[in-house]
Design a protein around this motif. Structure first.
Motif, PDB file in Angstrom:
ATOM      1  N   VAL B  91      48.152  42.954  32.040  1.00 43.04           N
ATOM      2  CA  VAL B  91      48.174  43.084  30.580  1.00 43.04           C
ATOM      3  C   VAL B  91      48.071  41.715  29.934  1.00 43.04           C
ATOM      4  CG1 VAL B  91      49.599  43.762  28.615  1.00 43.04           C
ATOM      5  CG2 VAL B  91      49.401  45.273  30.575  1.00 43.04           C
ATOM      6  N   ARG B  92      48.780  40.737  30.508  1.00 47.33           N
ATOM      7  CA  ARG B  92      48.735  39.387  29.933  1.00 47.33           C
ATOM      8  C   ARG B  92      47.319  38.806  30.031  1.00 47.33           C
ATOM      9  NH1 ARG B  92      52.163  34.720  29.273  1.00 47.33           N
ATOM     10  NH2 ARG B  92      53.858  36.200  28.963  1.00 47.33           N
ATOM     11  N   ILE B  93      46.702  38.989  31.205  1.00 44.57           N
ATOM     12  CA  ILE B  93      45.331  38.495  31.362  1.00 44.57           C
ATOM     13  C   ILE B  93      44.404  39.218  30.397  1.00 44.57           C
ATOM     14  CG2 ILE B  93      43.347  38.480  32.925  1.00 44.57           C
ATOM     15  CD1 ILE B  93      45.367  38.015  35.212  1.00 44.57           C
ATOM     16  N   GLY B  94      44.606  40.527  30.293  1.00 49.15           N
ATOM     17  CA  GLY B  94      43.770  41.315  29.390  1.00 49.15           C
ATOM     18  C   GLY B  94      43.838  40.786  27.978  1.00 49.15           C
ATOM     19  N   ARG B  95      45.056  40.420  27.549  1.00 54.53           N
ATOM     20  CA  ARG B  95      45.207  39.949  26.170  1.00 54.53           C
ATOM     21  C   ARG B  95      44.616  38.551  26.016  1.00 54.53           C
ATOM     22  NH1 ARG B  95      50.797  39.132  24.964  1.00 54.53           N
ATOM     23  NH2 ARG B  95      50.226  36.976  25.289  1.00 54.53           N
ATOM     24  N   LYS B  96      44.924  37.680  26.973  1.00 55.25           N
ATOM     25  CA  LYS B  96      44.462  36.291  26.837  1.00 55.25           C
ATOM     26  C   LYS B  96      42.959  36.180  26.926  1.00 55.25           C
ATOM     27  CE  LYS B  96      47.996  32.971  27.684  1.00 55.25           C
ATOM     28  NZ  LYS B  96      48.316  31.724  28.361  1.00 55.25           N
ATOM     29  N   GLN B  97      42.371  36.947  27.850  1.00 56.22           N
ATOM     30  CA  GLN B  97      40.928  36.830  28.043  1.00 56.22           C
ATOM     31  C   GLN B  97      40.163  37.866  27.234  1.00 56.22           C
ATOM     32  OE1 GLN B  97      39.406  34.539  30.096  1.00 56.22           O
ATOM     33  NE2 GLN B  97      41.322  33.562  30.656  1.00 56.22           N
ATOM     34  N   ARG B  98      40.885  38.682  26.466  1.00 59.80           N
ATOM     35  CA  ARG B  98      40.257  39.734  25.657  1.00 59.80           C
ATOM     36  C   ARG B  98      39.325  40.595  26.503  1.00 59.80           C
ATOM     37  NH1 ARG B  98      40.697  39.136  20.012  1.00 59.80           N
ATOM     38  NH2 ARG B  98      41.974  37.343  19.517  1.00 59.80           N
ATOM     39  N   VAL B  99      39.909  41.171  27.545  1.00 59.71           N
ATOM     40  CA  VAL B  99      39.141  41.990  28.479  1.00 59.71           C
ATOM     41  C   VAL B  99      38.824  43.334  27.832  1.00 59.71           C
ATOM     42  CG1 VAL B  99      39.367  43.263  30.622  1.00 59.71           C
ATOM     43  CG2 VAL B  99      40.063  40.885  30.523  1.00 59.71           C
ATOM     44  N   THR B 100      37.583  43.805  28.010  1.00 55.64           N
ATOM     45  CA  THR B 100      37.202  45.063  27.377  1.00 55.64           C
ATOM     46  C   THR B 100      37.155  46.248  28.340  1.00 55.64           C
ATOM     47  OG1 THR B 100      34.883  44.615  27.770  1.00 55.64           O
ATOM     48  CG2 THR B 100      35.780  43.896  25.671  1.00 55.64           C
ATOM     49  N   SER B 101      37.134  45.983  29.638  1.00 54.27           N
ATOM     50  CA  SER B 101      37.100  47.089  30.593  1.00 54.27           C
ATOM     51  C   SER B 101      37.412  46.510  31.964  1.00 54.27           C
ATOM     52  CB  SER B 101      35.720  47.739  30.627  1.00 54.27           C
ATOM     53  OG  SER B 101      34.789  46.813  31.125  1.00 54.27           O
ATOM     54  N   ILE B 102      37.553  47.395  32.956  1.00 57.32           N
ATOM     55  CA  ILE B 102      37.873  46.891  34.280  1.00 57.32           C
ATOM     56  C   ILE B 102      36.679  46.123  34.845  1.00 57.32           C
ATOM     57  CG2 ILE B 102      37.208  49.014  35.490  1.00 57.32           C
ATOM     58  CD1 ILE B 102      39.672  48.438  37.279  1.00 57.32           C
ATOM     59  N   ALA B 103      35.459  46.561  34.474  1.00 55.29           N
ATOM     60  CA  ALA B 103      34.278  45.817  34.921  1.00 55.29           C
ATOM     61  C   ALA B 103      34.274  44.415  34.311  1.00 55.29           C
ATOM     62  CB  ALA B 103      32.999  46.564  34.517  1.00 55.29           C
ATOM     63  N   ASP B 104      34.718  44.338  33.041  1.00 54.99           N
ATOM     64  CA  ASP B 104      34.764  43.047  32.357  1.00 54.99           C
ATOM     65  C   ASP B 104      35.794  42.133  33.024  1.00 54.99           C
ATOM     66  OD1 ASP B 104      34.041  41.255  30.392  1.00 54.99           O
ATOM     67  OD2 ASP B 104      35.674  41.874  29.069  1.00 54.99           O
ATOM     68  N   LEU B 105      36.919  42.714  33.458  1.00 59.68           N
ATOM     69  CA  LEU B 105      37.949  41.917  34.124  1.00 59.68           C
ATOM     70  C   LEU B 105      37.381  41.256  35.375  1.00 59.68           C
ATOM     71  CD1 LEU B 105      41.310  41.572  34.236  1.00 59.68           C
ATOM     72  CD2 LEU B 105      40.924  42.920  36.284  1.00 59.68           C
ATOM     73  N   ILE B 106      36.722  42.076  36.201  1.00 54.88           N
ATOM     74  CA  ILE B 106      36.171  41.542  37.449  1.00 54.88           C
ATOM     75  C   ILE B 106      35.085  40.512  37.138  1.00 54.88           C
ATOM     76  CG2 ILE B 106      34.942  42.165  39.571  1.00 54.88           C
ATOM     77  CD1 ILE B 106      37.696  43.265  39.584  1.00 54.88           C
ATOM     78  N   SER B 107      34.204  40.858  36.204  1.00 59.59           N
ATOM     79  CA  SER B 107      33.106  39.936  35.876  1.00 59.59           C
ATOM     80  C   SER B 107      33.642  38.621  35.327  1.00 59.59           C
ATOM     81  CB  SER B 107      32.178  40.633  34.878  1.00 59.59           C
ATOM     82  OG  SER B 107      31.745  39.754  33.889  1.00 59.59           O
ATOM     83  N   SER B 108      34.631  38.714  34.442  1.00 60.45           N
ATOM     84  CA  SER B 108      35.187  37.520  33.812  1.00 60.45           C
ATOM     85  C   SER B 108      35.891  36.637  34.847  1.00 60.45           C
ATOM     86  CB  SER B 108      36.165  37.955  32.724  1.00 60.45           C
ATOM     87  OG  SER B 108      36.784  36.840  32.151  1.00 60.45           O
ATOM     88  N   ARG B 109      36.661  37.263  35.738  1.00 60.11           N
ATOM     89  CA  ARG B 109      37.405  36.501  36.734  1.00 60.11           C
ATOM     90  C   ARG B 109      36.471  35.724  37.654  1.00 60.11           C
ATOM     91  NH1 ARG B 109      38.268  33.864  40.423  1.00 60.11           N
ATOM     92  NH2 ARG B 109      39.927  33.919  41.977  1.00 60.11           N
ATOM     93  N   PHE B 110      35.380  36.379  38.078  1.00 57.16           N
ATOM     94  CA  PHE B 110      34.512  35.714  39.042  1.00 57.16           C
ATOM     95  C   PHE B 110      33.354  35.041  38.328  1.00 57.16           C
ATOM     96  CE2 PHE B 110      36.780  38.949  41.442  1.00 57.16           C
ATOM     97  CZ  PHE B 110      37.367  38.144  42.404  1.00 57.16           C
ATOM     98  N   GLY B 111      33.707  34.080  37.469  1.00 57.23           N
ATOM     99  CA  GLY B 111      32.695  33.237  36.844  1.00 57.23           C
ATOM    100  C   GLY B 111      31.819  33.952  35.837  1.00 57.23           C
ATOM    101  N   LYS B 112      32.355  34.976  35.160  1.00 54.41           N
ATOM    102  CA  LYS B 112      31.598  35.696  34.132  1.00 54.41           C
ATOM    103  C   LYS B 112      30.270  36.172  34.692  1.00 54.41           C
ATOM    104  CE  LYS B 112      34.103  32.900  30.980  1.00 54.41           C
ATOM    105  NZ  LYS B 112      34.186  31.742  30.100  1.00 54.41           N
ATOM    106  N   SER B 113      30.370  36.698  35.914  1.00 57.75           N
ATOM    107  CA  SER B 113      29.164  37.147  36.591  1.00 57.75           C
ATOM    108  C   SER B 113      28.793  38.517  36.101  1.00 57.75           C
ATOM    109  CB  SER B 113      29.430  37.218  38.090  1.00 57.75           C
ATOM    110  OG  SER B 113      28.696  38.258  38.667  1.00 57.75           O
ATOM    111  N   ASN B 114      27.555  38.647  35.652  1.00 55.45           N
ATOM    112  CA  ASN B 114      27.174  39.960  35.168  1.00 55.45           C
ATOM    113  C   ASN B 114      26.867  40.911  36.306  1.00 55.45           C
ATOM    114  OD1 ASN B 114      26.893  41.456  32.752  1.00 55.45           O
ATOM    115  ND2 ASN B 114      24.782  41.753  33.402  1.00 55.45           N
ATOM    116  N   LEU B 115      26.440  40.355  37.435  1.00 59.68           N
ATOM    117  CA  LEU B 115      26.127  41.225  38.572  1.00 59.68           C
ATOM    118  C   LEU B 115      27.348  42.035  38.980  1.00 59.68           C
ATOM    119  CD1 LEU B 115      24.080  42.050  40.680  1.00 59.68           C
ATOM    120  CD2 LEU B 115      24.978  40.255  42.154  1.00 59.68           C
TER     121      LEU B 115
END
Lengths: 121, 895
Positions: B91-115
């Motif tokens: 939840v904290r990561i979601g708020r700080k990074q403004r995550v929009t979905s679980i796919a966004d969480l994974i993409s954002s964590r690993f270098g904002k990779s769209n793949l």
């Protein structure tokens, strides 16, 4: 009859000068915009040009520089008027090659005398 | 029970949900939504975990396999009680990074990779489609149960028609309340509130049926216990492998199902709510499971053996003639199905739009970040995705024929969703986790899951031919779908769980160890793993000063909307100690802006869009060292240095700006004298020349009158100039007398438009106004405000250089202040001049003498300051744009 080209964007001032010179026997044509100045000079071949320093389209200084650069108008007498303070503007105008520099407001007698002197009358 | 009443009740219930959602949105819109975001509502919204599968299917599950159904409740309970710190981190990561979905969480964590975003999106859509189909099926089935029980013999003539109506209705609801606007944070108050209401309905329904079974059909608890002991259910033996596997997979699912992640992290975002939910949600699950066994036992006793145990919750009350109770049970099941589908559709649509549609769109038209209607495209993409997802669900339902037992479809989806778990947990706890590893693990999990569980679920010869099951593909025995590597005899579900998770996690770990993460990955890794360390959000390598703040503002406006973007930029500018709307594009600011945009379009897309303007992010060695070096001492030391540095930078910037301003002011002071001389001398020249002419006499009377009028006009021009100068001096000294009273903005604008004459009357000047919004009374000095309006409007009339000039006037009221925007469609004011236009005699060019002495905006600024407001230039609006703000009620004290 000698011809004067008057380039001045304030219509009231232009009207005053036109009146004074016409009454003295000059033919006067007026122009409000600096951009058309060179064409008007070549067209009308005036004996003398009266020029405001700050003009829309093209500044008075630039026009003088063009006149001086052109062999056909190299020696044309130019009287420059300005409502700005004298010092720096006067220097710039003289460097550009104006024949005479005059600050506004002027007395009618002064401007008439200057025009006569510049035209060699 | 007549079937018509059922339909009527159903429609009424749906209408009620629409109303609830509408009212909640409305209240949230006017900022009175505190209770909408309470821990109770948060906990209830988590109940989207309990779908129709839980509602109907658990009884069937108990009737078929005894206590095994409990695993589905135990997994989440363990997570919420024992692992709530994992949830808190999410939840904290979601708020700080403004995550929009679980796919966004994974993409954002690993270098904002769209793949990676695309892989997770694909996995989610594939895994969730049958699950959505299952919900449609359960609603249709429950309609069917009612239908067959009616005396009129209304047998659903067209089962598919029911399903398609349900799907269409759910799509409509999701679109209406899930894609109404594009927020910086994906929060849908209407949806969450409706879900909470449905959570209560399904709990009450299940408890009511349970109560009826225990106290109506049996003789209370002791009788029920006796019956349970006698029933075949109690003969079922626990299978430890299945028990463990199911518990694991349901625990994983409660974090990694797209809809659970959506309500828990994206919609939620308040960690304090998790504290309450960590016991309240397990309690909710406990209540939901309380009467499952009694209903199953009594159902098996009383219902004919041909009856489908999945429908006992509904058929038992019906058979006993309890129409109202059956209706309630129906609504409970209906609620479970609809809430799941709505949230799932919104979560999946967000993924599809942010990770598939937007990147493709940006790739095809790289200029859209600046020119395109980004908001429109995102919202349209989400709407179309919702329809497509429901269409997929419906398609699957038609194809599968709706025959499979409810529980098995749900479990397949759970195992599919669980494939995200290694990358997710690894990502938030292990800094060494890399994009390559995550991608490898996810792909491996996706393939193994599909091969061993998903595809076989279509049956022998469904997708995979029967001989492959028996002999393996191409006769390779150790590749048999349900006996990988020769491990046979295992329960197919457990087999799939074990192999998919083992191969997924190993690929992830090995891939991470043997690959080298890129700079952005390392920065994001540190930001995720150390999310609880404050001040951990250093700059992420955006180059300093590469971007024009105005360009960034225009892009932000296209995504966040004009007003929020302006507000955000203004606040940041103030934090940097600058006036106006444009902060410096420092790396910190760009980073902040990127995160803000990520809240709307996802991390990868936001990163790509910012890169288009700022250039590629390059992380410096120092920044990497800062991340790598974790010793507390150095961290603290550098933090203190950084704070000092920030302070110095701020002071330096303020000094530099003050100096620049002083230099400019000094130049302007010089220019002031020259200007004032010019402005006074010009009318003076005419007056002198003509008065000399008049004194000389002998003029015709007509000319005397004409020249007299010129003298008169020029004298007035002089007076006006002197008035302006005096006015300005009084305003600047703050000695002005204000004449306060009520004034109507609309009336003032009418007057101003009439008074502001055009210097080019031959031009058609279009004025765009919104009259209702202007009908606003303010307490102020009406004449002074009118003066400002006239000034701003005549400026637009004079200087707007468009071929078909337009002036748009917008009035807004917010928090006790009124703002009036004047925006024209000319080429606007060049950036370098924006800072000086409010200074005296700051006419932008000597050449374009549109009249006036250049005091207009200086007077406007002073007037507005005296009225307790301000006037400022709005950058990035296309044309020249000015905003005057003033308090709704001006106090005499202030004046």
């Amino acid at each position: 009859m000698s011809h004067v080209l008057l380039i001045e964007d304030e219509p009231n001032i232009a009207e005053a000068i036109r009146f004074i010179l016409t009454r003295d026997g000059w033919s006067v044509s007026t122009l409000q915009d600096g951009a058309a100045a060179m064409a008007a000079v070549h067209d009308q071949k005036p004996d003398i040009v009266i020029l405001d320093l700050m003009l829309p389209g093209r500044s008075g200084l630039e026009i003088v520089e063009s006149l001086r650069a052109d062999p056909a108008t190299h020696g044309l007498p130019v009287l420059m008027l300005t409502a700005k303070g004298a010092g720096r503007e006067r220097e710039a105008a003289e460097r550009a090659g104006v024949s005479q520099f005059m600050t506004k407001p002027f007395s009618n007698a002064d401007i008439l005398a200057s025009v006569r002197a510049l035209a060699g009358r | 029970m007549p079937f018509n009443i059922l339909v009527l009740t159903c429609v009424t219930y749906v209408a009620l949900l629409f109303l609830v959602a509408f009212v909640a949105e409305r209240r949230a819109g006017i900022g009175r939504a505190r209770w909408l975001r309470s821990p109770a509502v948060y906990t209830l919204s988590l109940s989207v975990y309990c779908t129709a599968w839980t509602f109907y299917g658990a009884v069937g599950y108990a009737a078929r396999s005894g206590l095994e159904f409990l695993t589905i409740y135990l997994g989440p309970t363990l997570v919420f009680i024992g692992w709530w710190w994992v949830l808190r981190k999410l939840v904290r990561i979601g708020r700080k990074q403004r995550v929009t979905s679980i796919a966004d969480l994974i993409s954002s964590r690993f270098g904002k990779s769209n793949l990676l975003g695309v892989i997770v999106t694909l996995l989610s859509v594939v895994a969730m489609t049958p699950y959505i189909a299952l919900q449609l099926q359960s609603v249709t089935q429950s309609f069917g149960v009612f239908a067959s029980g009616t005396p009129e013999g209304w047998a659903l003539p067209n089962r598919d028609a029911t399903a398609i109506w349900v799907a269409a209705g759910l799509a409509l609801f999701s679109i209406l309340f899930g894609t109404r606007k594009l927020d910086a944070k994906e929060q849908h108050h209407g949806v969450v509130t409706a879900i909470a209401v449905e959570a209560v309905v399904k709990l009450v329904a299940l408890l009511a049926v349970g109560g009826f079974v225990v106290w109506g059909l049996a003789d209370g608890p002791s009788d029920i216990f006796r019956r349970i002991t006698e029933s075949p259910i109690s003969d079922w033996e626990l299978q430890p492998d299945r028990w463990f596997g199911l518990m694991f997979v349901s625990a994983a699912a409660v974090i990694s199902l797209p809809r659970m992640f959506h309500v828990m992290v994206v919609e939620g975002g308040d960690e304090s709510h998790l504290g309450r939910a960590s016991w309240a949600f397990p309690a909710y699950l406990m209540l939901m499971s309380l009467f499952i066994v009694p209903i199953a036992v009594v159902g098996l006793e009383r219902m004919p053996s041909s009856a489908n145990p999945d429908m006992f919750v509904l058929t038992l009350p019906l058979q006993e003639g309890q129409g109202a109770l059956a209706m309630l049970a129906f609504l409970g099941g209906f609620s479970s199905a609809t809430s799941m589908v709505i949230v799932e559709a919104i979560a999946l649509a967000t993924m599809v739009s942010n990770h598939v549609v937007m990147p493709v769109w940006l790739r095809l038209r790289p200029d859209v970040a600046m020119t395109g209607d980004v908001r429109g495209v995102v919202l349209m993409a989400r709407r179309v995705s919702i329809i497509a997802i429901l269409a997929l669900g419906y398609g699957y339902y038609r194809m599968s024929g709706g025959s499979t037992a409810l529980a098995s479809i749900g479990l397949i989806a759970f195992v599919g969703a669980a494939q995200v778990l290694p990358a997710m947990l690894g990502g938030i706890f292990w800094r060494g986790a890399s994009r390559f590893g995550a991608g490898l693990g996810l792909l491996m999990g996706l393939i193994v899951w599909a091969y061993t569980l998903f595809l076989p679920s279509f049956g022998d010869d469904g997708v995979i031919p029967a001989h492959v099951f028996a002999l393996g593909p191409f006769g390779i025995g150790w590749l048999r779908p349900q006996a990988l590597f020769g491990v046979s005899g295992m329960d197919p579900l457990v087999h799939a769980i074990v192999w998919s998770m083992v191969l997924n996690a190993s690929a992830f770990a090995l891939g991470s160890i043997f690959s080298f993460p890129g700079p952005v990955e390392r920065m994001q890794g540190a930001a995720f793993v150390n999310v609880f360390d404050e001040d951990q959000t250093g700059p992420q390598g955006w180059a300093r000063g590469k971007a024009e703040p105005e360009t960034l503002l225009m892009m932000a406006g296209r995504i966040l909307g004009e007003e929020p973007a302006l507000g955000f930029f203004e606040a940041e500018a103030r934090r940097q100690g600058k006036a106006g709307f444009l902060p410096d594009a420092t790396p910190e600011f760009v980073e902040l802006l990127e995160r803000r945009l990520a809240g709307s379009v996802g991390a990868a897309t936001a990163h790509a869009m910012i890169s288009q303007i700022v250039g590629r992010a390059a992380v410096t060695v120092e920044e990497l060292m800062a991340v790598a070096n974790e010793t507390a001492q150095i961290m603290e030391y550098s933090a203190r240095l950084e704070a000092q540095q920030d302070e110095l930078t701020r002071t330096a910037r303020q000094l530099r700006e003050a100096n620049e301003k002083l230099t400019q002011l000094s130049i302007q002071k010089d220019a002031f004298l020259s200007q004032i001389s010019h402005e006074l001398r010009t009318p003076m020249t005419s007056i002198r020349a003509f008065s000399e002419i008049l004194t000389e006499g002998d003029l015709p009377p007509g000319m005397v009158a004409q020249y007299g009028r010129i003298i008169h006009d020029e004298a007035i021009r002089l007076t006006r100039l002197l008035d302006d100068l005096l006015d300005l001096s009084v305003l600047e000294n703050g000695t002005v007398q204000l004449n306060l009273g009520l004034a109507n903005i609309q009336t003032l604008l009418d007057k101003a438009l009439a008074a502001a004459g055009s210097t080019k009357p031959e031009r058609v000047f279009t004025i765009i106004r919104d009259l209702p919004s202007e009908n606003l009374f303010v307490r102020t000095d009406a004449d002074r405000l009118l003066q400002v309006f006239i000034n701003l409007i005549s400026n637009a009339r004079k200087y707007c250089d468009s071929d078909s000039p337009e002036l748009k006037i917008t009035v807004r009221q917010r928090a006790g202040r009124v703002s009036v925007d004047f925006i024209d469609n000319g080429k606007g004011i060049p950036k370098e001049s924006q800072a000086i236009i409010f200074e005296k005699f700051a006419r932008l060019s000597d050449q374009s003498r549109a009249g006036g002495a250049g005091l207009g905006l200086a007077i406007c600024r002073e007037v507005m300051a005296n009225l307790g407001g301000s006037v400022s230039y709005l950058p990035g609006q296309g044309g020249a744009a000015f905003r005057a703000t003033l308090p709704l009620r001006l106090d005499r004290k202030l004046a």
